[in-house]
Design an enzyme around this catalytic site. Structure first.
Site, PDB file in Angstrom:
ATOM      1  N   ASP A 154       0.815  -1.217   0.000  1.00  0.00           N
ATOM      2  CA  ASP A 154       0.000   0.000   0.000  1.00  0.00           C
ATOM      3  C   ASP A 154       0.843   1.259   0.000  1.00  0.00           C
ATOM      4  OD1 ASP A 154       0.911  -0.551   2.549  1.00  0.00           O
ATOM      5  OD2 ASP A 154      -1.051  -0.812   3.437  1.00  0.00           O
TER       6      ASP A 154
ATOM      7  N   ASP B 117      -7.888  -3.121  14.394  1.00  0.00           N
ATOM      8  CA  ASP B 117      -9.280  -3.299  13.945  1.00  0.00           C
ATOM      9  C   ASP B 117      -9.417  -4.417  12.904  1.00  0.00           C
ATOM     10  OD1 ASP B 117      -8.056  -2.179  11.758  1.00  0.00           O
ATOM     11  OD2 ASP B 117      -9.394  -0.449  11.586  1.00  0.00           O
TER      12      ASP B 117
ATOM     13  N   HIS C 268      -7.596  -4.712  10.090  1.00  0.00           N
ATOM     14  CA  HIS C 268      -7.266  -4.392   8.698  1.00  0.00           C
ATOM     15  C   HIS C 268      -5.976  -5.091   8.261  1.00  0.00           C
ATOM     16  CE1 HIS C 268      -4.973  -0.579  10.162  1.00  0.00           C
ATOM     17  NE2 HIS C 268      -4.066  -1.372   9.649  1.00  0.00           N
TER      18      HIS C 268
ATOM     19  N   GLU D 253      -9.723  -1.480   5.366  1.00  0.00           N
ATOM     20  CA  GLU D 253     -10.340  -1.219   6.667  1.00  0.00           C
ATOM     21  C   GLU D 253     -11.610  -2.066   6.798  1.00  0.00           C
ATOM     22  OE1 GLU D 253      -8.714   0.393   8.726  1.00  0.00           O
ATOM     23  OE2 GLU D 253      -7.945   2.316   8.030  1.00  0.00           O
TER      24      GLU D 253
HETATM   25  C1  F6R Z   1       1.417  -1.869   6.222  1.00  0.00           C
HETATM   26  C2  F6R Z   1       0.011  -2.207   6.299  1.00  0.00           C
HETATM   27  C3  F6R Z   1      -0.773  -2.233   7.571  1.00  0.00           C
HETATM   28  C4  F6R Z   1       0.014  -2.663   8.796  1.00  0.00           C
HETATM   29  C5  F6R Z   1      -0.858  -2.664  10.039  1.00  0.00           C
HETATM   30  C6  F6R Z   1      -0.093  -3.047  11.272  1.00  0.00           C
HETATM   31  O1  F6R Z   1       1.867  -1.892   4.866  1.00  0.00           O
HETATM   32  O2  F6R Z   1      -0.521  -2.462   5.284  1.00  0.00           O
HETATM   33  O3  F6R Z   1      -1.866  -3.099   7.404  1.00  0.00           O
HETATM   34  O4  F6R Z   1       0.541  -3.942   8.573  1.00  0.00           O
HETATM   35  O5  F6R Z   1      -1.411  -1.389  10.211  1.00  0.00           O
HETATM   36  O6  F6R Z   1       0.875  -2.089  11.555  1.00  0.00           O
HETATM   37  P1  F6R Z   1       2.028  -2.379  12.612  1.00  0.00           P
HETATM   38  O7  F6R Z   1       2.829  -3.509  12.072  1.00  0.00           O
HETATM   39  O8  F6R Z   1       2.839  -1.109  12.648  1.00  0.00           O
HETATM   40  O9  F6R Z   1       1.355  -2.711  13.892  1.00  0.00           O
END
Ligand code: F6R
Length: 270
Positions: free
Chosen positions: A68, A145, A147, A152
């Site tokens: 992303d 959450d 995602h 989301e």
């Molecule tokens: C990152 C992404 C997000 C993260 C998620 C967890 O490219 O797509 O889905 O993997 O927000 O973030 P962390 O690892 O920082 O807890």
């Protein structure tokens, strides 16, 4: 169902990921890696870089596709995922930067208003992944959450790469990277869809800490629902979920997962 591996810490998780990727590259020198940003995969990338150096693995043909990117951040912005992937993966592992792609690269920081540029970027990205033969191993983190990528809650479980609006919660969570100021956090992103993610041949989801425990339980032991986009992993034929004790603390079947992993034949990788 997914294979669930409960590890003592992020280093143990990172070693498992690194070994799986190095084995893959030895079988397929132009392997296609799916890459995530965020804190969860950082140790895994460090272990991969270490194992690649120790074993003198040739990574010159390895390809990468990130999950992303924010919309509207210049590529060279420190917090763009273009810059983050370059810093934490490409440079660290010594991959060829020309072979590592981030969904926003073609947009080059274009603001949301430049719809004509943005409209096709998602479909083009999915086409580029398909032209590369698909992603071999996709590493994933998970949001509190549920995602994955920036899909989301409420995201279509069949979605392709497309523009999405970030939730208030995700912008609050990520403001720490933007001087604590939510107004600097972009409102939109382009993200691989859940359908895109499910087309990867192997998914490796990493989650650490108690703030991930509810999302991990919903992902593995709840119903498949767009309310918890990561629960789509239940539909994947080869998903590995590597978590620490804190992230595993709300799993009903934790003892069973431990028993299965302890009794796993040594010749089977993840
Ligand atoms: C990152 C992404 C997000 C993260 C998620 C967890 O490219 O797509 O889905 O993997 O927000 O973030 P962390 O690892 O920082 O807890």
């Amino acid at each position: 169902m997914a294979e669930v591996i409960i590890v003592k810490d992020q280093d143990e998780a990172g070693e498992l990921y690194a070994k799986a990727v190095v084995d893959l590259i030895s079988r397929k020198p132009d392997a296609v890696l799916g890459l995530a940003t965020g804190s969860s995969p950082l140790k895994a990338y460090e272990h991969l870089a270490k194992l690649v150096k120790e074993n003198n693995v040739d990574v010159s043909r390895v390809r990468g596709f990130a999950l992303d990117e924010y919309i509207g951040l210049p590529l060279e912005h420190e917090q763009s995922y273009h810059s983050t992937i370059r810093r934490t993966v490409t440079d660290l592992i010594d991959l060829n930067p020309d072979l590592v792609h981030v969904p926003g690269d073609v947009l080059n920081g274009a603001p949301l208003s430049e719809g004509s540029k943005i409209a096709h970027a998602g479909a083009d990205y999915d086409a580029a992944i398909a032209a590369a033969g698909g992603i071999d191993v996709q590493i994933l983190g998970i949001g509190s959450d549920g995602h994955v990528g920036f899909n989301e809650p409420g995201s279509s479980l069949a979605s392709g790469t497309r523009v999405k609006t970030l939730t208030e919660q995700t912008r609050v969570d990520n403001r720490r990277f933007f001087d604590g100021d939510i107004n600097q956090v972009p409102t939109h992103c382009i993200t691989q869809g859940i359908g895109t993610i499910l087309r990867a041949k192997h998914l490796v989801l990493l989650a650490f800490g108690s703030n991930k425990a509810d999302a991990v339980a919903a992902t593995l032991e709840g119903g498949v629902s767009s309310l918890c986009p990561a629960s789509a992993l239940q539909m994947h034929p080869h998903a590995t979920v590597i978590i620490d004790e804190a992230a595993a603390s709300k799993l009903k079947l934790a003892d069973y997962y431990r028993w299965v992993y302890t009794n796993k034949p040594s010749w089977q990788g993840i």
